[in-house]
Each structure stands twice: as structure tokens, then as C-alpha cells.
Design a protein around this motif. Structure first.
Motif, PDB file in Angstrom:
ATOM      1  N   ALA A 354       0.817  -1.208   0.000  1.00  0.00           N
ATOM      2  CA  ALA A 354       0.000   0.000   0.000  1.00  0.00           C
ATOM      3  C   ALA A 354       0.854   1.262   0.000  1.00  0.00           C
ATOM      4  O   ALA A 354       0.567   2.224  -0.733  1.00  0.00           O
ATOM      5  N   LEU A 355       1.917   1.281   0.807  1.00  0.00           N
ATOM      6  CA  LEU A 355       2.771   2.468   0.853  1.00  0.00           C
ATOM      7  C   LEU A 355       3.583   2.617  -0.434  1.00  0.00           C
ATOM      8  O   LEU A 355       3.825   3.741  -0.888  1.00  0.00           O
ATOM      9  N   THR A 356       4.025   1.521  -1.013  1.00  0.00           N
ATOM     10  CA  THR A 356       4.767   1.608  -2.276  1.00  0.00           C
ATOM     11  C   THR A 356       3.928   2.298  -3.341  1.00  0.00           C
ATOM     12  O   THR A 356       4.392   3.220  -4.023  1.00  0.00           O
ATOM     13  N   VAL A 357       2.686   1.868  -3.477  1.00  0.00           N
ATOM     14  CA  VAL A 357       1.806   2.455  -4.489  1.00  0.00           C
ATOM     15  C   VAL A 357       1.430   3.887  -4.120  1.00  0.00           C
ATOM     16  O   VAL A 357       1.517   4.811  -4.940  1.00  0.00           O
ATOM     17  N   GLY A 358       0.989   4.084  -2.875  1.00  0.00           N
ATOM     18  CA  GLY A 358       0.523   5.396  -2.470  1.00  0.00           C
ATOM     19  C   GLY A 358       1.597   6.460  -2.554  1.00  0.00           C
ATOM     20  O   GLY A 358       1.366   7.573  -3.057  1.00  0.00           O
ATOM     21  N   LEU A 359       2.805   6.155  -2.079  1.00  0.00           N
ATOM     22  CA  LEU A 359       3.896   7.130  -2.111  1.00  0.00           C
ATOM     23  C   LEU A 359       4.397   7.379  -3.526  1.00  0.00           C
ATOM     24  O   LEU A 359       4.798   8.500  -3.867  1.00  0.00           O
ATOM     25  N   ARG A 360       4.387   6.352  -4.371  1.00  0.00           N
ATOM     26  CA  ARG A 360       4.825   6.557  -5.747  1.00  0.00           C
ATOM     27  C   ARG A 360       3.887   7.522  -6.473  1.00  0.00           C
ATOM     28  O   ARG A 360       4.334   8.447  -7.159  1.00  0.00           O
ATOM     29  N   LEU A 361       2.580   7.324  -6.302  1.00  0.00           N
ATOM     30  CA  LEU A 361       1.639   8.233  -6.941  1.00  0.00           C
ATOM     31  C   LEU A 361       1.707   9.632  -6.330  1.00  0.00           C
ATOM     32  O   LEU A 361       1.592  10.631  -7.050  1.00  0.00           O
ATOM     33  N   LEU A 368      -4.299   9.706  -3.458  1.00  0.00           N
ATOM     34  CA  LEU A 368      -5.530   8.919  -3.389  1.00  0.00           C
ATOM     35  C   LEU A 368      -6.191   9.100  -2.025  1.00  0.00           C
ATOM     36  O   LEU A 368      -5.512   9.257  -1.011  1.00  0.00           O
ATOM     37  N   GLU A 369      -7.511   9.037  -2.010  1.00  0.00           N
ATOM     38  CA  GLU A 369      -8.217   8.951  -0.735  1.00  0.00           C
ATOM     39  C   GLU A 369      -8.438   7.458  -0.456  1.00  0.00           C
ATOM     40  O   GLU A 369      -9.522   6.900  -0.621  1.00  0.00           O
ATOM     41  N   ALA A 370      -7.355   6.831  -0.004  1.00  0.00           N
ATOM     42  CA  ALA A 370      -7.290   5.369   0.030  1.00  0.00           C
ATOM     43  C   ALA A 370      -7.740   4.809   1.373  1.00  0.00           C
ATOM     44  O   ALA A 370      -7.021   4.070   2.038  1.00  0.00           O
ATOM     45  N   HIS A 371      -8.964   5.155   1.786  1.00  0.00           N
ATOM     46  CA  HIS A 371      -9.487   4.565   3.011  1.00  0.00           C
ATOM     47  C   HIS A 371     -10.031   3.172   2.724  1.00  0.00           C
ATOM     48  O   HIS A 371     -10.016   2.689   1.584  1.00  0.00           O
ATOM     49  N   GLY A 372     -10.519   2.525   3.766  1.00  0.00           N
ATOM     50  CA  GLY A 372     -10.872   1.113   3.649  1.00  0.00           C
ATOM     51  C   GLY A 372     -12.029   0.796   2.738  1.00  0.00           C
ATOM     52  O   GLY A 372     -12.235  -0.369   2.378  1.00  0.00           O
ATOM     53  N   GLN A 373     -12.793   1.799   2.342  1.00  0.00           N
ATOM     54  CA  GLN A 373     -13.896   1.560   1.424  1.00  0.00           C
ATOM     55  C   GLN A 373     -13.459   1.721  -0.026  1.00  0.00           C
ATOM     56  O   GLN A 373     -13.870   0.958  -0.899  1.00  0.00           O
ATOM     57  N   ARG A 426      -0.348  15.591   1.091  1.00  0.00           N
ATOM     58  CA  ARG A 426       0.064  14.580   2.074  1.00  0.00           C
ATOM     59  C   ARG A 426      -1.068  14.231   3.025  1.00  0.00           C
ATOM     60  O   ARG A 426      -1.262  13.057   3.378  1.00  0.00           O
ATOM     61  N   ARG A 427      -1.822  15.238   3.455  1.00  0.00           N
ATOM     62  CA  ARG A 427      -2.949  14.952   4.361  1.00  0.00           C
ATOM     63  C   ARG A 427      -3.928  13.987   3.706  1.00  0.00           C
ATOM     64  O   ARG A 427      -4.441  13.069   4.353  1.00  0.00           O
ATOM     65  N   LYS A 428      -4.210  14.223   2.428  1.00  0.00           N
ATOM     66  CA  LYS A 428      -5.184  13.378   1.737  1.00  0.00           C
ATOM     67  C   LYS A 428      -4.741  11.913   1.753  1.00  0.00           C
ATOM     68  O   LYS A 428      -5.534  11.019   2.092  1.00  0.00           O
ATOM     69  N   LEU A 429      -3.478  11.652   1.404  1.00  0.00           N
ATOM     70  CA  LEU A 429      -3.012  10.265   1.363  1.00  0.00           C
ATOM     71  C   LEU A 429      -2.778   9.700   2.752  1.00  0.00           C
ATOM     72  O   LEU A 429      -3.278   8.624   3.086  1.00  0.00           O
ATOM     73  N   PHE A 430      -2.002  10.402   3.576  1.00  0.00           N
ATOM     74  CA  PHE A 430      -1.644   9.842   4.884  1.00  0.00           C
ATOM     75  C   PHE A 430      -2.875   9.685   5.777  1.00  0.00           C
ATOM     76  O   PHE A 430      -2.995   8.717   6.527  1.00  0.00           O
ATOM     77  N   GLY A 431      -3.801  10.660   5.692  1.00  0.00           N
ATOM     78  CA  GLY A 431      -4.987  10.569   6.533  1.00  0.00           C
ATOM     79  C   GLY A 431      -5.885   9.414   6.162  1.00  0.00           C
ATOM     80  O   GLY A 431      -6.474   8.772   7.030  1.00  0.00           O
ATOM     81  N   SER A 432      -5.992   9.129   4.862  1.00  0.00           N
ATOM     82  CA  SER A 432      -6.866   8.034   4.431  1.00  0.00           C
ATOM     83  C   SER A 432      -6.171   6.683   4.477  1.00  0.00           C
ATOM     84  O   SER A 432      -6.746   5.692   4.941  1.00  0.00           O
ATOM     85  N   LEU A 433      -4.922   6.627   4.037  1.00  0.00           N
ATOM     86  CA  LEU A 433      -4.235   5.341   3.933  1.00  0.00           C
ATOM     87  C   LEU A 433      -3.619   4.906   5.254  1.00  0.00           C
ATOM     88  O   LEU A 433      -3.887   3.802   5.736  1.00  0.00           O
ATOM     89  N   VAL A 434      -2.789   5.750   5.851  1.00  0.00           N
ATOM     90  CA  VAL A 434      -2.047   5.325   7.043  1.00  0.00           C
ATOM     91  C   VAL A 434      -2.923   5.384   8.286  1.00  0.00           C
ATOM     92  O   VAL A 434      -3.083   4.393   9.004  1.00  0.00           O
ATOM     93  N   ALA A 435      -3.523   6.575   8.552  1.00  0.00           N
ATOM     94  CA  ALA A 435      -4.378   6.705   9.737  1.00  0.00           C
ATOM     95  C   ALA A 435      -5.753   6.091   9.513  1.00  0.00           C
ATOM     96  O   ALA A 435      -6.539   5.988  10.456  1.00  0.00           O
ATOM     97  N   GLY A 436      -6.040   5.656   8.284  1.00  0.00           N
ATOM     98  CA  GLY A 436      -7.328   5.055   7.977  1.00  0.00           C
ATOM     99  C   GLY A 436      -7.229   3.584   7.651  1.00  0.00           C
ATOM    100  O   GLY A 436      -7.411   2.729   8.512  1.00  0.00           O
ATOM    101  N   ALA A 437      -6.883   3.259   6.395  1.00  0.00           N
ATOM    102  CA  ALA A 437      -6.912   1.864   5.952  1.00  0.00           C
ATOM    103  C   ALA A 437      -5.912   0.986   6.701  1.00  0.00           C
ATOM    104  O   ALA A 437      -6.247  -0.111   7.153  1.00  0.00           O
ATOM    105  N   LEU A 438      -4.660   1.452   6.826  1.00  0.00           N
ATOM    106  CA  LEU A 438      -3.656   0.627   7.503  1.00  0.00           C
ATOM    107  C   LEU A 438      -3.938   0.524   8.996  1.00  0.00           C
ATOM    108  O   LEU A 438      -3.819  -0.550   9.594  1.00  0.00           O
ATOM    109  N   ALA A 439      -4.317   1.651   9.609  1.00  0.00           N
ATOM    110  CA  ALA A 439      -4.625   1.615  11.039  1.00  0.00           C
ATOM    111  C   ALA A 439      -5.833   0.738  11.314  1.00  0.00           C
ATOM    112  O   ALA A 439      -5.848  -0.046  12.272  1.00  0.00           O
TER     113      ALA A 439
END
Length: 504
Positions: A354-361, A368-373, A426-439
Motif C-alpha cells: 500500500a505504501l509503495t503504491v501510495g507514495l509513488r503516486l 488517493l483517498e485510500a481509506h478502507g472503502q 500529504r494529508r489526503k493520502l496519509f490521513g486516508s491510507l495510514v491513519a485510515g486503511a492501515l490503522a
């Protein structure tokens, strides 16, 4: 203990009429539902920048919040990444509260009354959702919508995780995905010349010169005032996690307008998003090609609006289109319902992907707004995460300066999607992916920390990664946003970064 019985009693009374067989199970689920919503609310009180909280002091026995009016609120240490319900009561001065709606009522904060009512609905609807569950079969689901319907508790961190004001008990049972209904979608015929259409509107949703715009039956009855006729173009569909998006027979998904407040937002479809949908879909397909096969984006097949947010629809591919032989495509929010092993190694593998893809983009200019949904993971036959699928491009962010720096053609986009503000990207990706989907997948700060530590040293060293490793993690301040009706747009909180600070 003090609690507000209104929403709970209303649901109980309606349930006695429409599904008396669930009444006792509903009552049994209420304490757990209160704790689940209270845990989410306590996270917000502990970490969001709420103006009526002066300071927060952790101690040996928990966390104390000092309110601006001199009162004190005390509860357990708050792990912002915990998904289990661990808060059964908090104490305001000398009085304990186990009901989040009652707690917010007695706090008497600005705009707290409507939010307290929503919390009451969230508790009651969550208990109803849990009451209707059957034992999960050992076999993995065959259909994409079956994965979606396994997500019973809704948003893992939002206190309004199951708030559905405006929905009766009968309507929740008829339309809520966790209740596994079949929904009879209807259509409204509108002349094509009176609509904004992008992409190729499906031939099966046309009648000569008229478009047949799919309509959710709740929308038809309560907003359009046109009850659906099952014999007039209706389609049997299966609701997905978002409730307003449904899987149609044969595979495509349709997102319908649903002018009701679910969690934070009213789920209509703006003309802005319809206008950009085809451009965004083509752009995202070209971006996915830059990920070495690690990401697919579901294509938007067609989008239409009768120049009204209350009458619009988007038709897009099913994520299952990207499953190979023996593979399964699972929404990240549904991972907790699978039989995958509770393995730090598996979580690290998924985090790495997830981080490889998210950080590359992000480096290339797309957050991306990559939350769990929105984010789905492709699992191999042995359960290993091998690729990602992303759906619903309406809330991504695109940075033209970064795109140009990487030689990527800048699409013709306007409005809120476009920004070169680095913190916003950064907020858009980190907030949805790291603090959202991964957490949400990790389930605790300790597990999230372990997964991040296992992979961040392997990732390309970029300024974005440096920010991820060293700065607090952003997350949407969901409670602050509900208590700030006059403030448009997203508001943000900062969570302790598990790579930097030990999280309780």
C-alpha cells in the motif's frame, strides 16, 4: 450511569412491529454498541482540536481532559488506532456516562444537540446491525457484494459509524448492506438533451432519446416523491458498503444519489463530479500503468445527471474485473472479517504494498483517498496481498506542478481536486491510507507501529516519506467537522505518529 433512551427506544418500538424476532437480540447488543460509539467519540475528544478543551493530561490511570468551563472529563488512555471497543464509560467530574449521546448532551457544547441525536441513532442502528447477523460461513464469499456486506460496524473511527437519520427500521433492514437485502432499483427517464452525460452511458439504461437514470428507492420515496415501481425498469441489486452504491446483475456497480446524511455527508452526486468523471477515469488509468502492475483503478463507464444532485448516477466497473484465476479482490475494510492469519508478517506485506503504491503516486502528483472503502486488495490463492484496486475518484487530489516535474500530461481538471499545496496532498493520502486503511487493518497503535517499522526503511527515500516518518499523522477531525456546521470543507487533527511516539 446516565443514558438517553430516545433513539434506542424508538428503534425497539419499530422493531417490535416489523421484526419482533430480532427484539431480544437488539436489546442484548445495545451495551456493546454504546461502547463502540463511545470509544470512537473518546478518540475524538482525546485527539481533535476541539475549542472547548483547554488541555489534556495523561496519567497513570488514564487521560484527563480539562474543559474550558472548569469541568474535567476522565477516561482510559486513548489509542487513536484502536478498533476494538475498549471505552465502556467516561467520567465527567464525579458522574460516569456509558452513553455517548447523553455524554455529549450534558457537555452542552456549541452545535452539540444535533450531533448528540446522531450519536443516539448511531448506537441504535449499530445494535440493529449486529442483531441481524448470522454466523459467518467458513467459505470465502463468491460475489463481490458479499465481502462488502460483511462490514457490520461501519467506519472504524467515526462516532457516527452507523448514523442513518431519516431511515426507519424497516428501511434500514431493506437497504442496509449489513442486512444483506436485495434492493429493487428503479429508473427515472430524462431526455438526453436535458442531462449532463460523460463517458459512454450504457445502452441498457437508455430508452430511445431518453436516459434511464438509476434511482435508489429511498431517494425516490423521500426526495423525488416518486416511489419505485418494481415492474417499471426496476433492477434487483445488492447494496455495497456505502449503501448508495449497488452491484448490478452481471457485474457493474452503480452509485446513486442518496440525499440523506450518512456518517458525515449527504450522499448526493454533484454536477462537478459528473463533469470530471470521464477525464478522471482516463487519467487514473494512465497513472495505474505507471505502477508496474501493482494498482488498477476501476473505470467509470458512464455518468449522468439531470442537472440536479438529487437525480444523478455513476456506473463503473466492478473491482472483481481485476481478479486473476484463484484470486480474490477484497475491500480493505472487510479484511478484519476474513480468515487471514493474525500475522505481523502479512500486515507488513500489505503495508509495504500500500505504501509503495501510495507514495509513488504522491511523488508523481496524485494523492488517493485510500481509506478502507475505496481501497481494495487482490489476494492470491494462498492469501498473500499481490495488487491493489482503487475505486471512486471523486475525492482524490491532483498536483499539476508535480505531474509536470515528472513529465506527466496535466489533465483538464478544475476545482477542489486540483492543488499544489504539499501539506494538503500529504494529508489526503496519509490521513486516508495510514491513519485510515492501515490503522483500521492493524487494529492498534502497537500493531501499526510494527508494520510501519518493518517496511519504511525499504521504501524510496523521498520528502514525502521523510514527512511520514517524522511528523504527526493527519486524520480528518470528524467530530470537529460535525460540530462546525458553518465551516466548509475538511478539518484536520494530528495523531501521534507510532514511528515517533509510543501510542497507548
Amino acid at each position: 450511569m446516565h443514558r438517553s433512551p430516545s433513539a434506542e427506544a424508538e428503534v425497539a418500538a419499530e422493531l417490535a412491529e416489523v421484526r419482533p424476532d430480532l427484539a431480544s437480540r437488539y436489546q442484548a447488543e445495545l451495551p456493546g454498541a454504546r461502547a463502540a460509539v463511545l470509544t470512537r467519540l473518546w478518540r475524538a475528544l482525546a485527539h481533535e482540536p476541539l475549542p472547548w478543551i483547554d488541555r489534556r493530561e495523561p496519567g497513570r490511570e488514564g487521560l484527563t481532559l480539562y474543559l474550558a468551563d472548569g469541568r474535567r472529563l476522565h477516561g482510559p488512555h486513548a489509542d487513536p488506532y484502536a478498533t476494538a471497543a475498549y471505552v465502556t464509560a467516561v467520567r465527567l467530574d464525579e458522574t460516569a456516562y456509558d452513553d455517548p449521546a447523553r455524554l455529549l448532551t450534558v457537555l452542552s457544547v456549541p452545535h452539540g444537540t444535533p450531533f448528540a441525536a446522531e450519536l443516539g441513532h448511531s448506537v441504535a442502528s449499530l445494535a440493529l446491525s449486529r442483531a441481524g447477523q448470522e454466523a459467518q460461513p467458513k467459505e470465502w464469499p463468491r460475489h463481490d457484494w458479499e465481502w462488502e456486506q460483511r462490514v457490520v460496524d461501519g467506519h472504524p473511527f467515526h462516532p457516527n459509524c452507523r448514523s442513518r437519520p431519516g431511515f426507519s427500521v424497516a428501511e434500514q433492514l431493506a437497504y442496509g448492506p449489513e442486512h444483506r437485502p436485495v434492493v429493487r432499483l428503479g429508473t427515472v427517464a430524462v431526455r438526453a438533451g436535458e442531462c449532463l452525460v460523460t463517458g459512454a452511458w450504457p445502452e441498457g439504461m437508455r430508452d430511445g432519446e431518453r436516459l434511464l437514470i438509476p434511482v435508489h428507492p429511498w431517494q425516490a420515496e423521500h426526495v423525488l416523491k416518486r416511489p419505485c415501481d418494481p415492474c417499471d425498469g426496476a433492477v434487483a441489486a445488492h447494496p455495497l458498503m456505502s449503501l448508495r452504491t449497488l452491484a448490478l446483475p452481471g457485474g457493474p456497480h452503480v452509485k446513486t444519489a442518496l440525499s440523506a446524511r450518512l456518517t458525515s455527508s449527504v450522499r448526493d452526486i454533484s454536477e462537478y463530479s459528473i463533469a470530471l468523471s470521464a477525464t478522471l477515469s482516463d487519467f487514473a488509468e494512465s497513472l495505474a500503468a505507471r505502477t508496474d502492475g501493482l494498482l488498477h483503478v476501476t473505470r467509470t463507464l458512464g455518468a449522468a445527471t439531470a442537472h440536479s444532485p438529487d437525480l444523478a448516477a455513476v456506473v463503473r466497473e466492478s473491482p472483481q474485473a481485476y481478479a486473476g484465476p484463484g484470486e480474490r479482490v477484497i475491500p480493505v475494510a472487510a479484511l478484519a472479517t476474513t480468515v487471514l492469519p493474525d500475522s505481523p508478517a502479512w500486515l507488513a506485506d500489505f503495508t509495504r504494498l500500500a505504501l509503495t503504491v501510495g507514495l509513488r503516486l504522491l511523488e508523481q502528483g496524485v494523492a488517493l483517498e485510500a481509506h478502507g472503502q475505496n481501497l481494495l486488495v487482490v489476494l492470491s490463492a494462498d492469501g498473500s496481498p499481490v495488487r491493489l484496486v482503487y475505486r471512486d475518484l471523486a475525492d482524490i487530489r491532483v498536483g499539476p506542478a508535480r505531474l509536470a516535474r515528472h513529465g506527466i500530461p496535466v489533465p483538464e481538471l478544475t476545482g477542489r481536486i486540483v492543488t499544489d499545496d504539499v501539506p494538503a496532498l500529504r494529508r489526503k493520502l496519509f490521513g486516508s491510507l495510514v491513519a485510515g486503511a492501515l490503522a483500521g487493518t492493524a487494529g492498534s497503535g502497537a500493531a501499526l507501529r510494527g508494520a510501519l517499522e518493518a517496511v519504511v526503511r525499504e521504501l524510496p527515500d523521498t520528502a514525502d516519506l521523510a514527512a511520514l516518518r517524522a511528523r504527526p499523522l493527519p486524520t480528518k477531525a470528524l467530530t470537529l467537522m460535525r460540530l462546525s456546521p458553518g465551516t466548509p470543507g475538511d478539518q484536520w487533527a494530528e495523531l501521534p505518529n507510532p514511528l515517533v511516539t509510543e501510542v497507548f
